[in-house]
Design an enzyme around this catalytic site. Structure first.
Site: not given
Ligand code: MN
Length: 576
Positions: A76-77
């Site tokens: 995600e990051d």
């Protein structure tokens, strides 16, 4: 967090040198991926990943799960491709990380009604209990650092923790974690109540601890020694503040009535010693009637085992004792994870408790079948996979609210489950950002966006595309309303209308009903009801009722229906 801070937690025979090397590789990979990123607190983002993995390791979970925990935010990051994770750490780790990321999509909007289905969704999306465990530890660390977030965000996250995460931790039998999560959320969600409870108990707790350590413990130890019982541990445990507050709510806020503010916990070697110790305590001090709880013979639904008793101890003070073995204690602390953690072979232990602990899953899905008395190894891991929701799917609105639908449901079902208005004016649907057909089958985790237009009206062919009875009956109601409206607008039209029933005998085949309803919608005739009599399996009889129009159109309809493949006979009945 550096590797040297992390490594000690892995220093048990449970992890092989290969495990250590594998986890180390994930540790370094994640540290690299998160380089330069900062948390709201200003510390390196990676600390969060490492701390999450640390808590997962504390549960004693396998190397793959620990590696996945340290990598849990890289998809995600850091935009790390899933394929890279799979290549570097294998399919299992990639699956775990991906599932944890999927779970972050589930948003909580404080809809009381939806809480239970959200918990289910959480479990269904997770697919594997290890995913839930990583997510719980991720949440634990986020709660520990929540003070750095804006106030409004704090409120949302804390409420979600109280209503979703803590109950899931409890169900998985991780009582300690449940207590921790609740106590971290309590001051944020109910600041005044928290301050009050804290004020009330502070001095009592302190006095209680001194009393237990100074007066009760020496007497107990002496009595146990006489019976040759050497406890593995005796300590006092303070009740978690949030559960204390909930208990106060049930007891007219009268703190005098709470007798387990502090309890003395005794850990002994085996079950026999548990009952012996109980007997010794009852010889020393008079028990309160009705307060002896044998959770060994009758474990709690989440698998919790212990003996509890409340007595008038030294000086007549009401005191609770909890007696358990080391194994029961570890289970209470680690819940479902305890069964991997302490198995020498690296495979989970099996036995009665496992069955009990799985019981909540049974309840959850009304899964009636008993699992075998002893579930071993692979089979045990299989049983942890959460696939008890086969007949339900859980999809999301663009705002992240959960809609619980029957399997096979389409965007039409989704639209009508949100609101009739949305369904009636549905123009199109997007699933995960892409336009789809009305017949598109939805899957768990899909985000569904319904496009509407005021002028849009339901069509009769939607009846065959909708899977849920809720949607079907709403469509039927809307079609009726439409029909009546057009009659009102054009009285001449109404006169020409009469109730009709078309009876069709046809050799059954896939798509037969769809073709029949399509014939009606070709003439813009709304169907009121379709009924299929399958007494004759080969040649079912289909009855379609509708409001008929002028003769010519009915003739054309008949011709068209007769032309449908496999249709043998068509008869029309109409009311005069
Ligand atoms: Mn995280």
């Amino acid at each position: 967090m550096q590797w040297s801070d992390f490594e000690p937690i892995l220093n048990t025979p449970h992890y092989t040198p290969e495990d250590m090397a594998f986890i180390r590789r994930a540790f370094d990979f994640s540290q690299n991926a998160h380089r330069g990123q900062k948390r709201a607190s200003g510390e390196p983002y990676f600390n969060h990943s490492a701390k999450t993995a640390y808590y997962v390791a504390e549960l004693g979970l396998d190397a793959h799960t620990i590696a996945a925990a340290v990598l849990h935010d890289t998809l995600e990051d850091c935009d790390t491709p899933r394929a890279t994770l799979a290549k570097e750490f294998g399919e299992e780790v990639a699956f775990l990380v991906e599932s944890v990321s999927k779970l972050s999509k589930v948003r909580y909007r404080g809809l009381q009604r939806k809480v239970e289905s959200l918990r289910k969704m959480f479990l269904a999306v997770a697919e594997d209990v290890r995913v839930v465990l990583i997510k719980l530890m991720d949440r634990l660390h986020n709660m520990e650092t929540i003070r750095y977030l804006p106030k409004e965000k704090q409120g949302r996250i804390a409420l979600e923790t109280l209503e979703i995460f803590a109950p899931i931790a409890y169900r998985l039998g991780i009582g300690e974690l449940k207590g921790k999560l609740e106590d971290l959320a309590f001051p944020i969600v109910h600041p005044d109540e928290h301050a009050w409870v804290q004020r009330e108990v502070e001095t009592r707790m302190l006095a209680g601890k001194e009393y237990l350590a100074g007066e009760v413990r020496p007497v107990l130890e002496e009595a146990l020694r006489k019976e040759s019982i050497t406890p593995l541990g005796i300590d006092s445990r303070a009740k978690h503040l949030y559960s204390l507050w909930k208990k106060l709510l049930r007891n007219d806020m009268d703190i005098e009535r709470i007798t387990d503010l502090l309890a003395m916990r005794i850990i002994v070697r085996n079950i026999e010693e548990c009952y012996q110790t109980l007997g010794i305590i009852h010889q020393l001090w008079k028990p309160l009637p009705g307060r002896i709880k044998d959770y060994i013979a009758l474990p709690k639904p989440n698998g919790y085992r212990s003996l509890h008793t409340t007595v008038f101890a030294v000086g007549g003070h009401v005191t609770e004792f909890q007696i358990r073995t080391k194994e029961m204690h570890d289970e209470a602390e680690h819940g479902i994870a305890a069964h991997w953690a302490y198995a020498e072979t690296g495979k989970p232990k099996s036995g009665g408790v496992v069955d009990k602990r799985m019981a909540w899953v049974h309840d959850l899905a009304e899964w009636q079948k008993e699992i075998g008395s002893a579930v071993e190894g692979e089979e045990f891991l299989e049983s942890l996979k959460i696939d008890f929701f086969k007949d339900r799917i859980f999809v999301l609105t663009p705002k992240g609210e959960v809609i619980d639908l029957a399997e096979g449901a389409t965007p039409i079902d989704f639209a009508y489950h949100i609101h009739s208005e949305i369904g009636d004016h549905m123009l199109g649907a997007k699933v995960n950002g892409k336009m789809v057909q009305f017949s598109h089958e939805l899957k768990t985790g899909d985000t569904v966006h319904i496009l509407t237009q005021k002028k849009q009206r339901p069509r009769s062919d939607w009846l065959s595309l909708a899977k849920t009875s809720v949607a079907k009956s709403k469509i039927r109601a809307a079609l009726h309303r439409e029909e009546e409206r057009s009659f009102r607008l054009d009285p001449k039209l109404a006169k020409k209308h009469h109730r009709c029933e078309l009876t069709i005998t046809a050799q059954d085949r896939v798509g037969l009903l769809k073709d029949i309803t399509a014939a009606f919608s070709f003439f813009r005739i709304n169907i009121d009801n379709v009924f299929m009599n399958t007494q004759n399996k080969l040649y079912p009889v289909i009855t379609v009722s509708f409001a008929g129009r002028e003769e010519k159109q009915l003739d054309r309809l008949m011709t068209r229906v007769r032309g449908i493949k496999n249709v043998a006979e068509v008869t029309l009945k109409r009311e005069k």
